[in-house]
Scaffold this motif. Structure first.
Motif, PDB file in Angstrom:
ATOM      1  N   UNK A  76       0.829  -1.205   0.000  1.00  0.00           N
ATOM      2  CA  UNK A  76       0.000   0.000   0.000  1.00  0.00           C
ATOM      3  C   UNK A  76       0.865   1.258   0.000  1.00  0.00           C
ATOM      4  N   UNK A  77       1.889   1.242   0.818  1.00  0.00           N
ATOM      5  CA  UNK A  77       2.776   2.401   0.872  1.00  0.00           C
ATOM      6  C   UNK A  77       3.506   2.598  -0.457  1.00  0.00           C
ATOM      7  N   UNK A  78       3.862   1.508  -1.105  1.00  0.00           N
ATOM      8  CA  UNK A  78       4.558   1.605  -2.385  1.00  0.00           C
ATOM      9  C   UNK A  78       3.635   2.173  -3.461  1.00  0.00           C
ATOM     10  N   UNK A  79       2.397   1.707  -3.467  1.00  0.00           N
ATOM     11  CA  UNK A  79       1.429   2.246  -4.436  1.00  0.00           C
ATOM     12  C   UNK A  79       1.191   3.733  -4.184  1.00  0.00           C
ATOM     13  N   UNK A  80       1.063   4.079  -2.907  1.00  0.00           N
ATOM     14  CA  UNK A  80       0.867   5.489  -2.572  1.00  0.00           C
ATOM     15  C   UNK A  80       2.073   6.311  -3.005  1.00  0.00           C
ATOM     16  N   UNK A  81       3.270   5.780  -2.805  1.00  0.00           N
ATOM     17  CA  UNK A  81       4.479   6.503  -3.189  1.00  0.00           C
ATOM     18  C   UNK A  81       4.562   6.648  -4.702  1.00  0.00           C
ATOM     19  N   UNK A 118       2.310   9.536  -5.713  1.00  0.00           N
ATOM     20  CA  UNK A 118       2.929  10.816  -5.390  1.00  0.00           C
ATOM     21  C   UNK A 118       4.084  11.130  -6.350  1.00  0.00           C
ATOM     22  N   UNK A 119       4.826  10.100  -6.763  1.00  0.00           N
ATOM     23  CA  UNK A 119       5.911  10.305  -7.721  1.00  0.00           C
ATOM     24  C   UNK A 119       5.359  10.826  -9.044  1.00  0.00           C
ATOM     25  N   UNK A 120       4.197  10.302  -9.470  1.00  0.00           N
ATOM     26  CA  UNK A 120       3.593  10.778 -10.715  1.00  0.00           C
ATOM     27  C   UNK A 120       3.201  12.264 -10.608  1.00  0.00           C
ATOM     28  N   UNK A 121       2.605  12.616  -9.466  1.00  0.00           N
ATOM     29  CA  UNK A 121       2.235  14.021  -9.272  1.00  0.00           C
ATOM     30  C   UNK A 121       3.468  14.916  -9.257  1.00  0.00           C
ATOM     31  N   UNK A 122       4.481  14.477  -8.578  1.00  0.00           N
ATOM     32  CA  UNK A 122       5.706  15.268  -8.516  1.00  0.00           C
ATOM     33  C   UNK A 122       6.330  15.393  -9.900  1.00  0.00           C
ATOM     34  N   UNK A 139       5.146  25.015  -2.438  1.00  0.00           N
ATOM     35  CA  UNK A 139       4.561  24.284  -1.327  1.00  0.00           C
ATOM     36  C   UNK A 139       4.106  22.891  -1.765  1.00  0.00           C
ATOM     37  N   UNK A 140       3.529  22.792  -2.953  1.00  0.00           N
ATOM     38  CA  UNK A 140       3.094  21.488  -3.446  1.00  0.00           C
ATOM     39  C   UNK A 140       4.285  20.548  -3.646  1.00  0.00           C
ATOM     40  N   UNK A 141       5.354  21.066  -4.262  1.00  0.00           N
ATOM     41  CA  UNK A 141       6.539  20.228  -4.516  1.00  0.00           C
ATOM     42  C   UNK A 141       7.167  19.769  -3.198  1.00  0.00           C
ATOM     43  N   UNK A 189       6.416  13.874   1.662  1.00  0.00           N
ATOM     44  CA  UNK A 189       5.579  12.674   1.773  1.00  0.00           C
ATOM     45  C   UNK A 189       6.296  11.442   1.217  1.00  0.00           C
ATOM     46  N   UNK A 190       6.965  11.635   0.071  1.00  0.00           N
ATOM     47  CA  UNK A 190       7.705  10.512  -0.515  1.00  0.00           C
ATOM     48  C   UNK A 190       8.832  10.075   0.408  1.00  0.00           C
ATOM     49  N   UNK A 191       9.575  11.029   0.982  1.00  0.00           N
ATOM     50  CA  UNK A 191      10.666  10.681   1.900  1.00  0.00           C
ATOM     51  C   UNK A 191      10.133   9.961   3.128  1.00  0.00           C
ATOM     52  N   UNK A 192       8.969  10.406   3.631  1.00  0.00           N
ATOM     53  CA  UNK A 192       8.378   9.751   4.800  1.00  0.00           C
ATOM     54  C   UNK A 192       7.957   8.324   4.468  1.00  0.00           C
TER      55      UNK A 192
END
Length: 803
Positions: free
Chosen positions: A87-92, A95-99, A214-216, A222-225
């Motif tokens: 789940x954490x990997x999918x979430x990451x 977030x990578x796509x958004x970034x 702020x978004x970046x 979030x990705x680092x966490x």
């Protein structure tokens, strides 16, 4: 295998790369082996080029990994954690796509970070335009000059769609344009914008840029966490119960079709990494291992990793062979047999290698001038490497100290003497007599003599030695003088034959007729029985104070101590398999048959552990004998400090031998007597120095007490003491206690007060005695001669002189 993030560098990541089916098929380990081997895929086939290529990508690995997450006992816990990680990997990934959309903004081919683009637009909007100076001659106003233009009408082939175009016409001989480029501002800046419009634009740009930043930052945090959470998912004390330690790293440098290999192996007792590069073994750091093994920097990288479990790692650190033995016993009988046979073969190779190295070392040492003391070395050019220094790899072949060179003339001559005059004549040593010279001359050309008889008695001159060889005359004890060629198979010149080799030569001589009649195997059996009978009779002889037959041959030692028959037979067979017997066809044939029989003896035929222990005991016996003789020589030359060190070590090692049997060691009473004499002499010398009250002398006397006398006294008292030893210790103590109450300086009183408690202490705990200098045992013949000289000397009470 490239590392894309911190999560990729985590040991869990590449461990799952090595075992992908663990995650896909949900397979679990119920029991782990003591050694884990990871083969890293460093090669791939390039379809376009039609050839293999090496993968130089970087792959990091740690010194400790934990296998708890792959055990069936942790299945439920690990499955829950893996679901959470998924789940954490999918979430990451989301977030990578958004970034990515922020970092590569735009709809065209070239995309740039949105944050930078807004910053650049903000810089453009905040730039003030600067007026340009007019540069057209004759025009001083800011208005652009009027230019005349020419018109050209262009028509198509159908006279349709006429296109009019204009071009500048020359004015005063120059082409003029409707505007002057020089009037453009030096830097880009907005023009024709009101203050209200500019304020609105600046406000929007600044707000947008702040929102984007702020978004970046939020996405990156979030990705680092998430990465940290994934890394710490298995950082749990309950999942760190099954560690595996990195033990070996195999490295390849080069390309797919060529390169060089080496290995890093961890040495637990030294707590350091060792680099094995061909014949070179050097100590290496972890940083060096990283540079060579991780890859990515150069064309060197690890292709195989070996990890060992905690039990094996701890046993290796303390050299615990008991655990390894129990692990081997737990294997099937077939595997145990394979291991025993393999170990036995390795020992044979090591024995041959050690023997070759001993020959090379002897050649080097003979060419150098000796710097050893005359009391600590005798005939160093003829000595063999000590088993106490090199282990028991060479076993009986080293104990026999078989000579480096033989000749066909020696054995032929011995055989002739035996056939004509019997065994006694063949064994008599011809020392300094004229018949000995005739003997060597007669032995030098037996083959030519036979050829001369076949040719009708014609006399032919002796064939000269090859130009590269050098002939020397060597006297062999109990045989005579022979001619030795220095280049004979690389052996040394002027090397004395040992008693063991004398017996082998005579045994082969006695088997001469059997060999010629029945072949090499029958000749070996005959020679074997002859030598065995000789050594058996020698073991039954009553020893004298000047003669110990055990020093002559390891077989005498084995027979006197009732060693197993298989151990005795194999030991003697190794004498006939020695490569130094390659001096004529008969001996070479017998040697080959003996080697074949040795190879046929497997672990089922003989207990190699028992065989090794017997030869370890004989090696220790020879070491004790050398230490005893050295100590006696030093004592008679009044070198009591050095003598005591050798005698104490001889006594302690001799106790180990005597605990196994009365004939395993040397005379215990003799060592104790001279150890006691040395102690009394040293104690008197130390007391005399103390009484001198000279600062230098007092320091020397106290040094003798601290380093030698007191440790030796404590060792003696820790064992079963004889009455003589107890009396000697009381005499030494009384000498120092007598100083109490005497008038002396305060400094001397303090030193005496520090000495007496240690002198009266009966505990041997923490005793550290200086080890004597390393010395190599003599060859059996030299050791026997030295033993006889020393024993005769101490009975006559004269100074020892050994030539």
């Amino acid at each position: 295998m490239c590392t894309m993030s911190r999560a990729c560098n985590h040991p869990a990541f590449w461990l799952l790369r090595a075992f992908p089916y663990l995650l896909v098929f949900q397979r679990w380990f119920t029991k782990l082996p003591p050694v884990l081997t990871f083969e890293l895929s460093r090669f791939e086939f390039n379809q376009s080029l039609g050839q293999p290529e090496k993968i130089h990508s970087k792959l990091e690995f740690s010194q400790v990994i934990y296998m708890d997450r792959f055990l069936h006992s942790n299945k439920e816990l690990i499955q829950a954690r893996r679901e959470e990680i998924k789940k954490l990997t999918d979430r990451m990934a989301l977030l990578q796509q958004k970034l990515e959309r922020y970092m590569r903004y735009g709809s065209g081919a070239g995309r740039f970070p949105l944050r930078d683009m807004l910053l650049y637009v903000l810089e453009f909007a905040s730039t003030k335009p600067t007026p340009a100076e007019p540069h057209v001659k004759g025009h001083t106003s800011g208005m652009p000059p009027v230019h005349s233009r020419g018109i050209v009408i262009q028509t198509t082939e159908n006279d349709e769609d006429a296109v009019a175009s204009s071009y500048p016409e020359p004015v005063d001989g120059l082409y003029q344009f409707p505007w002057d480029p020089v009037e453009i501002p030096e830097y880009p800046a907005p023009r024709g914008v009101t203050e209200d419009e500019m304020s609105l634009v600046m406000t929007c740009l600044q707000r947008w840029r702040k929102e984007v930043e702020q978004d970046i930052q939020g996405l990156q945090d979030s990705i680092a966490l998430l990465e940290e959470t994934i890394e710490l998912m298995y950082v749990d004390p309950s999942l760190h119960q099954v560690p595996y330690h990195l033990h070996a790293v195999l490295v390849h440098e080069g390309q797919a079709n060529a390169g060089h290999y080496w290995a890093y192996i961890y040495n637990p007792p030294r707590k350091s990494w060792l680099k094995y590069n061909d014949i070179s073994v050097t100590e290496a750091s972890w940083e060096e291992l990283e540079r060579d093994s991780f890859g990515g920097l150069k064309n060197a990288s690890a292709y195989c990793l070996m990890y060992i479990d905690e039990v094996l790692f701890r046993c290796a650190a303390v050299e615990n062979n008991g655990y390894i033995r129990r692990e081997v016993e737990a294997l099937s009988a077939e595997l145990q047999h394979y291991i025993q046979e393999h170990n036995w073969r390795v020992e044979q190779e090591m024995a041959e290698w050690e023997e070759e190295q001993s020959c090379k070392m002897a050649q080097i040492e003979e060419s150098e001038s000796s710097v050893d003391s005359q009391y600590l070395s005798t005939d160093s050019g003829q000595e063999q490497s000590s088993l106490s220094e090199h282990g028991v790899c060479a076993l009986s072949s080293e104990h026999a100290t078989i000579a480096k060179d033989q000749t066909a003339q020696a054995i032929a001559n011995t055989a002739d003497v035996y056939e004509k005059n019997g065994v006694e004549a063949a064994l008599v040593e011809s020392k300094g007599t004229e018949p000995a010279k005739d003997f060597s001359e007669e032995a030098s050309l037996p083959t030519q003599a036979e050829e001369q008889q076949d040719a009708g008695g014609a006399t032919a001159p002796a064939a000269p030695a090859p130009p590269s060889s050098q002939v020397s005359e060597v006297e062999i004890p109990s045989v005579g003088k022979i001619l030795v060629r220095s280049d004979a198979d690389g052996y040394n010149e002027e090397v004395m034959l040992s008693p063991a080799m004398q017996g082998v030569i005579l045994a082969i001589a006695k088997a001469r007729q059997t060999f010629d009649r029945d072949g090499s195997e029958a000749g070996l059996v005959k020679a074997f029985h002859e030598e065995y009978s000789r050594l058996y009779l020698l073991s039954k002889e009553t020893p004298t104070p000047q003669n110990d037959p055990r020093l002559q041959h390891v077989l005498v030692y084995l027979l006197q101590n009732d060693a197993p028959k298989r151990v005795v037979e194999r030991t003697l067979l190794e004498q006939f398999a020695d490569k130094n017997l390659s001096f004529d066809e008969r001996s070479i044939s017998i040697m080959k048959v003996a080697r074949a029989k040795l190879k046929g003896i497997g672990p089922d035929d003989i207990n190699m552990e028992d065989y090794r222990k017997w030869h370890e005991d004989y090696s220790l016996f020879r070491k004790v004998s050398v230490y005893l003789l050295t100590g006696l020589e030093l004592y008679q030359n009044e070198k009591y400090c050095e003598a005591l060190t050798y005698l104490v070590y001889a006594y302690q090692s001799n106790m180990t031998l005597l605990s196994k049997g009365p004939n395993r060691g040397v005379d215990e009473a003799l060592i104790a007597l001279y150890r006691r004499k040395c102690l009394l002499k040293l104690n008197d010398a130390a007391a005399t120095l103390f009484e001198s009250r000279n600062q230098v002398n007092v320091a020397e006397g106290i040094s003798h007490l601290n380093e030698l006398i007191i440790p030796c006294m404590q060792l003696i008292m820790s064992n079963d003491m004889s009455k003589d030893d107890l009396d000697a210790i009381e005499v030494m103590r009384s000498r120092w206690c007598s100083y109490l109450g005497k008038d002396m300086d305060e400094d001397l009183q303090l030193k005496l007060g520090d000495l007496l408690p240690r002198l009266l202490d009966c505990s041997a705990e923490g005793v550290v005695l200086k080890e004597p200098p390393k010395i190599r045992p003599n060859s059996p013949y030299d050791l026997c001669s030295r033993f006889a000289a020393v024993m005769e000397s101490i009975h006559r009470a004269s100074t020892v002189t050994v030539s």
